[in-house]
Design a protein around this motif. Sequence first.
Motif, short mmCIF file in Angstrom:
data_model
loop_
_atom_site.label_atom_id
_atom_site.label_comp_id
_atom_site.label_asym_id
_atom_site.label_seq_id
_atom_site.Cartn_x
_atom_site.Cartn_y
_atom_site.Cartn_z
N SER A 142 118.48 88.00 144.19
CA SER A 142 118.78 86.62 143.82
C SER A 142 119.98 86.11 144.59
CB SER A 142 119.06 86.53 142.32
OG SER A 142 117.95 86.93 141.57
N PRO A 143 119.83 85.02 145.35
CA PRO A 143 120.97 84.48 146.08
C PRO A 143 122.01 83.82 145.17
CG PRO A 143 119.03 83.11 146.41
CD PRO A 143 118.58 84.32 145.66
N VAL B 85 130.23 84.08 138.95
CA VAL B 85 129.15 83.52 139.76
C VAL B 85 129.11 84.30 141.06
CG1 VAL B 85 128.25 81.49 140.96
CG2 VAL B 85 129.46 81.21 138.78
N ARG B 86 127.92 84.74 141.43
CA ARG B 86 127.72 85.38 142.73
C ARG B 86 126.81 84.48 143.56
NH1 ARG B 86 129.66 90.45 143.14
NH2 ARG B 86 128.44 90.79 145.04
N LEU B 87 127.24 84.20 144.77
CA LEU B 87 126.49 83.33 145.68
C LEU B 87 126.28 84.07 146.98
CD1 LEU B 87 125.33 80.51 146.23
CD2 LEU B 87 127.61 79.78 146.94
N ALA B 88 125.02 84.26 147.33
CA ALA B 88 124.67 85.01 148.54
C ALA B 88 125.36 86.37 148.57
CB ALA B 88 125.02 84.22 149.80
N GLN C 3 127.92 78.50 155.22
CA GLN C 3 127.10 79.58 155.75
C GLN C 3 125.81 79.81 154.96
OE1 GLN C 3 129.92 82.83 155.61
NE2 GLN C 3 130.64 82.47 157.69
N HIS C 4 125.84 79.50 153.66
CA HIS C 4 124.73 79.95 152.81
C HIS C 4 124.10 78.88 151.93
CE1 HIS C 4 125.58 84.07 153.96
NE2 HIS C 4 126.84 83.92 153.61
N PRO D 66 119.99 78.10 155.08
CA PRO D 66 120.72 78.44 153.86
C PRO D 66 120.01 79.48 153.01
CG PRO D 66 119.50 76.42 153.52
CD PRO D 66 119.32 76.79 154.97
N ALA D 67 120.79 80.25 152.26
CA ALA D 67 120.21 81.18 151.30
C ALA D 67 119.58 80.40 150.16
CB ALA D 67 121.28 82.12 150.76
#
Length: 257
Positions: free
Chosen positions: A12-13, A74-77, A95-96, A170-171
Amino acid sequence: MNDVSAMTSVESPVQLDSVHKTYGSGDSAVEALAGVSVSFPAGSFTAVMGPSGSGKSTLLHCAAGLDKPTSGSVRLAGADLKGKSETQLTVLRRQHVAFVFQSFNLMPALNVEQNVTLPTLLAGREPDRAWVNEVIARVGLSQRVKHRPGELSGGQQQRVAIARALAARPAVVFADEPTGALDTNTALEVLNLMRELVRAGQTIVMVTHDPVAASFADNVLFLVDGQIVTQLASPGVEAVASMLAQLGAQAKARRQR
């Protein structure tokens, strides 16, 4: 239920864990998110719905690193956003992450190709011209690359905005009412395009109030008072509309007590 465990995926991104967001303090404090845990799997299309004031935009902003949770993570990419500076968050988003809004936010003096490549150039990177040409072709604008926004229809302008989002690879794409300014037929064209992009592996998280738009998603999350209270998988328009009406009536009844 706050936790949507059925959606959890190591691929999961975007992942939120027990996210709370409170605005203000004391008697004037407003809890916009009340312990949200959810993951958005790679290659999925998720719609986020709920009554006015339910926390939809706050969820999107926290997930995208535009707003910081009061607590939770929160985790992003793959990156934990906790403790990151605004500069670090900006770099991570460049970047993502990509955004598609109700307003197209195109530069009127630039043509289609220039609008699509602008964010990459602003990030200090050289655009991948082959990929730019491919995403412009995907949104059906190969014959309009030298046209400026004023020479395009509303639907075509939104297609430019989607191509601009994809050009940075993008992710995840966050979409906030992306069809809100479009007529019905044009909105359906854009939604079908987004559906095709998901089939090709893109991850999309969309905030919407429109049951028709939500019916294009793989899954619809319903927020009430900052909590995910239920979800619908592969929903139909009538099921979404019915659930939204039910939750809206319940929210109104609570406020009147």
